[in-house]
Design a protein around this motif. Structure first.
Motif, PDB file in Angstrom:
ATOM      1  N   GLN A  24       0.906  -1.380   0.136  1.00  0.00           N
ATOM      2  CA  GLN A  24       0.030   0.037  -0.101  1.00  0.00           C
ATOM      3  C   GLN A  24       1.006   1.137   0.022  1.00  0.00           C
ATOM      4  O   GLN A  24       0.560   2.104  -0.701  1.00  0.00           O
ATOM      5  CB  GLN A  24      -0.866   0.186   1.215  1.00  0.00           C
ATOM      6  N   SER A  25       2.138   1.176   0.920  1.00  0.00           N
ATOM      7  CA  SER A  25       2.794   2.331   0.881  1.00  0.00           C
ATOM      8  C   SER A  25       3.532   2.615  -0.332  1.00  0.00           C
ATOM      9  O   SER A  25       3.650   3.861  -1.060  1.00  0.00           O
ATOM     10  CB  SER A  25       3.801   2.177   1.963  1.00  0.00           C
ATOM     11  N   LEU A  26       3.986   1.639  -1.187  1.00  0.00           N
ATOM     12  CA  LEU A  26       4.660   1.494  -2.342  1.00  0.00           C
ATOM     13  C   LEU A  26       3.772   2.099  -3.340  1.00  0.00           C
ATOM     14  O   LEU A  26       4.121   2.723  -4.362  1.00  0.00           O
ATOM     15  CB  LEU A  26       5.143   0.216  -2.749  1.00  0.00           C
ATOM     16  N   ALA A  27       2.710   1.630  -3.408  1.00  0.00           N
ATOM     17  CA  ALA A  27       1.534   1.982  -4.444  1.00  0.00           C
ATOM     18  C   ALA A  27       1.298   3.433  -4.216  1.00  0.00           C
ATOM     19  O   ALA A  27       1.038   4.363  -5.430  1.00  0.00           O
ATOM     20  CB  ALA A  27       0.178   1.270  -4.331  1.00  0.00           C
ATOM     21  N   GLU A  28       1.147   4.342  -2.953  1.00  0.00           N
ATOM     22  CA  GLU A  28       0.982   5.396  -2.771  1.00  0.00           C
ATOM     23  C   GLU A  28       2.059   6.356  -3.386  1.00  0.00           C
ATOM     24  O   GLU A  28       2.003   7.454  -3.887  1.00  0.00           O
ATOM     25  CB  GLU A  28       0.479   5.923  -1.219  1.00  0.00           C
ATOM     26  N   LEU A  29       3.489   5.774  -3.062  1.00  0.00           N
ATOM     27  CA  LEU A  29       4.509   6.510  -3.394  1.00  0.00           C
ATOM     28  C   LEU A  29       4.602   6.620  -5.057  1.00  0.00           C
ATOM     29  O   LEU A  29       4.936   7.768  -5.463  1.00  0.00           O
ATOM     30  CB  LEU A  29       5.685   5.617  -2.919  1.00  0.00           C
ATOM     31  N   GLU A  30       4.362   5.504  -5.616  1.00  0.00           N
ATOM     32  CA  GLU A  30       4.379   5.325  -7.186  1.00  0.00           C
ATOM     33  C   GLU A  30       3.236   6.499  -7.632  1.00  0.00           C
ATOM     34  O   GLU A  30       3.665   6.914  -8.587  1.00  0.00           O
ATOM     35  CB  GLU A  30       3.936   3.928  -7.487  1.00  0.00           C
TER      36      GLU A  30
END
Length: 161
Positions: free
Chosen positions: A127-133
């Motif tokens: 989830q954090s990586l998707a938000e960052l992306e």
């Protein structure tokens, strides 16, 4: 923890690689590698399994594998692989099934509960990586992709030996 090599290059390294200079991007890359190395052990412990079992579930989530092929992917013996599969089956995370083309062989298939187990533990990171992306512009994503792809290729030079 950031490694010595990225934050304070030795004189020998700077002599061997004259363009090598510490930078925040190299520090961040080393930190990513350090965290990535520690991650499987932490996730496996929290999930009540070994790191080898966690890696086996990762491989099995991508495709069903025979026990010998799983052993190769995990870089362990066939006997050790059999024990890993036994434990995953006992926990309901995997099943042995007849090989679709050779009835004398078996394949190991991850179960829905095994897949849910891994995804459940990794969901916050994804989830954090998707938000960052999602926060990056297309141009920023292209730069990050170029950097990471180049870093992977630099590391693969050691694997090719």
């Amino acid at each position: 923890m950031v490694s010595e090599i990225s934050t304070q290059p030795s004189e020998a390294l700077q002599t061997a690689v004259p363009r090598w200079r510490p930078s925040r991007s190299l520090e961040a890359l080393q930190e990513l590698l350090d965290v990535g190395e520690a991650l499987p052990e932490v996730v496996a412990r929290r999930a009540g399994m070994s790191t080898t079992e966690l890696h086996a579930l990762r491989h099995l989530s991508a495709e069903a594998l025979g026990p010998v092929e799983l052993a190769r992917r995990l870089r362990i013996t066939s006997a050790a692989s059999s024990g890993v599969v036994d434990r995953l089956v006992a926990h309901g995370h995997a099943e042995r099934r007849p090989h679709p083309d050779d009835g004398r062989r078996t394949v190991v298939v991850v179960t829905d509960s095994g897949r849910a187990e891994v995804i459940g533990w990794l969901r916050p990171m994804f989830q954090s990586l998707a938000e960052l992306e999602g926060s990056l512009t297309p141009d920023e994503r292209a730069v990050v992709e170029r950097y990471l792809t180049g870093a992977v290729e630099a590391m693969r030079t050691l694997l090719r030996g």
